[in-house]
Design a protein around this motif. Structure first.
Motif, PDB file in Angstrom:
ATOM      1  N   UNK A 139       0.817  -1.219   0.000  1.00  0.00           N
ATOM      2  CA  UNK A 139       0.000   0.000   0.000  1.00  0.00           C
ATOM      3  C   UNK A 139       0.849   1.266   0.000  1.00  0.00           C
ATOM      4  N   UNK A 140       1.979   1.263   0.730  1.00  0.00           N
ATOM      5  CA  UNK A 140       2.764   2.486   0.899  1.00  0.00           C
ATOM      6  C   UNK A 140       3.302   3.039  -0.422  1.00  0.00           C
ATOM      7  N   UNK A 141       3.955   2.234  -1.289  1.00  0.00           N
ATOM      8  CA  UNK A 141       4.433   2.793  -2.569  1.00  0.00           C
ATOM      9  C   UNK A 141       3.300   3.353  -3.428  1.00  0.00           C
ATOM     10  N   UNK A 142       2.146   2.702  -3.378  1.00  0.00           N
ATOM     11  CA  UNK A 142       0.998   3.191  -4.143  1.00  0.00           C
ATOM     12  C   UNK A 142       0.543   4.546  -3.609  1.00  0.00           C
ATOM     13  N   UNK A 143       0.492   4.670  -2.295  1.00  0.00           N
ATOM     14  CA  UNK A 143       0.079   5.941  -1.690  1.00  0.00           C
ATOM     15  C   UNK A 143       1.079   7.048  -1.989  1.00  0.00           C
ATOM     16  N   UNK A 194     -12.390   6.326  -4.252  1.00  0.00           N
ATOM     17  CA  UNK A 194     -12.796   4.928  -4.060  1.00  0.00           C
ATOM     18  C   UNK A 194     -12.054   4.294  -2.896  1.00  0.00           C
ATOM     19  N   UNK A 195     -10.779   4.610  -2.737  1.00  0.00           N
ATOM     20  CA  UNK A 195     -10.009   4.092  -1.609  1.00  0.00           C
ATOM     21  C   UNK A 195     -10.638   4.563  -0.282  1.00  0.00           C
ATOM     22  N   UNK A 196     -11.058   5.816  -0.245  1.00  0.00           N
ATOM     23  CA  UNK A 196     -11.720   6.327   0.949  1.00  0.00           C
ATOM     24  C   UNK A 196     -13.031   5.585   1.210  1.00  0.00           C
TER      25      UNK A 196
END
Length: 250
Positions: free
Chosen positions: A56-60, A243-245
């Protein structure tokens, strides 16, 4: 576009990877940057984030950078500076505005190891409905210019008409795709329509600065690939974030 969505995920991925290359080529030609490093950077980022990176971190991090670049471009949209960007700025814009847009557009349907065909198809429908009815309403009753210095044909009435019909489409889509509820579909529609409109105006400003009518001529009567996908690629990171939210909160 819809045929690749319903065919399989690999066809969808490949199509938008190719569209990204086409848009980058048109962007590169319009802003006047040279070399092919931007294509290598795009392909490396696209391959890494679509197939290799699952944390998740690299995507964020990529999402945060992309959103920051896009928001900075909104300031450029309303700026009156004639040459606001250096060459390095133009490379960064190409990598994160266009490449990032295509990466997050491609990532939208992937959630919990499932390819959400109806969700991404619904996002396409929202953009197409908004564009179609903005044109139809603007041609019929449009009088108040929206942003005449950048796009003299667009009107406030047309933009509102596009939004209203997109909200109707969102309501109908909520009956077909239940991954997000009706309130979330409505919220997503507002984000996509508003950011898509900014994306359209932003691309118009790049063309106006370059003194060209279309970004390309690959689609007779429509111009280039960037002309057709400008709304989608600008709205995609904001839609992905929204959408993530939704999924996180629910």
């Amino acid at each position: 576009m819809l045929s690749t969505v319903f065919l399989n995920s690999d066809a969808f991925d490949f199509l938008f990877m190719a569209f990204g290359l086409g848009c980058l080529y048109e962007y590169k030609r319009i802003v006047g940057i040279k070399g092919y490093y931007i294509f290598i950077a795009y392909l490396a980022l696209w391959w890494a984030y679509i197939y290799l990176i699952h944390d998740e971190l690299p995507v964020l991090i990529l999402l945060a950078i992309t959103l920051i670049i896009d928001i900075a471009l909104l300031f450029f949209l309303f700026s009156k500076k004639k040459k606001p960007f250096s060459t390095i700025h133009l490379y960064l814009i190409g990598i994160f505005y266009i490449s990032g847009g295509f990466i997050f557009l491609t990532m939208i349907p992937y959630n919990d190891n499932e390819f959400a065909k109806l969700l991404i198809a619904g996002i396409f429908v929202l953009i197409w409905v908004s564009d179609t009815f903005a044109y139809a309403v603007g041609r019929t009753i449009g009088k108040t210019k929206l942003f005449p210095s950048v796009s003299p044909k667009k009107t406030i009435e047309g933009s509102l008409g596009g939004l209203i019909f997109a909200l109707i489409a969102a309501y109908l889509l909520s009956m077909i795709e239940s991954k997000i509820n009706i309130a979330q579909w409505i919220g997503l529609a507002v984000i996509i329509v508003v950011m898509g409109a900014f994306g359209d105006l932003l691309q118009s400003k790049f063309k106006r600065m370059a003194g060209v009518k279309d970004s390309g001529a690959i689609l007779p009567g429509h111009g280039g690939i960037w002309d057709r996908l400008d709304s989608l690629i600008f709205a995609a990171p904001f839609a992905y974030f929204t959408l993530k939210l939704f999924f996180y909160v629910s």
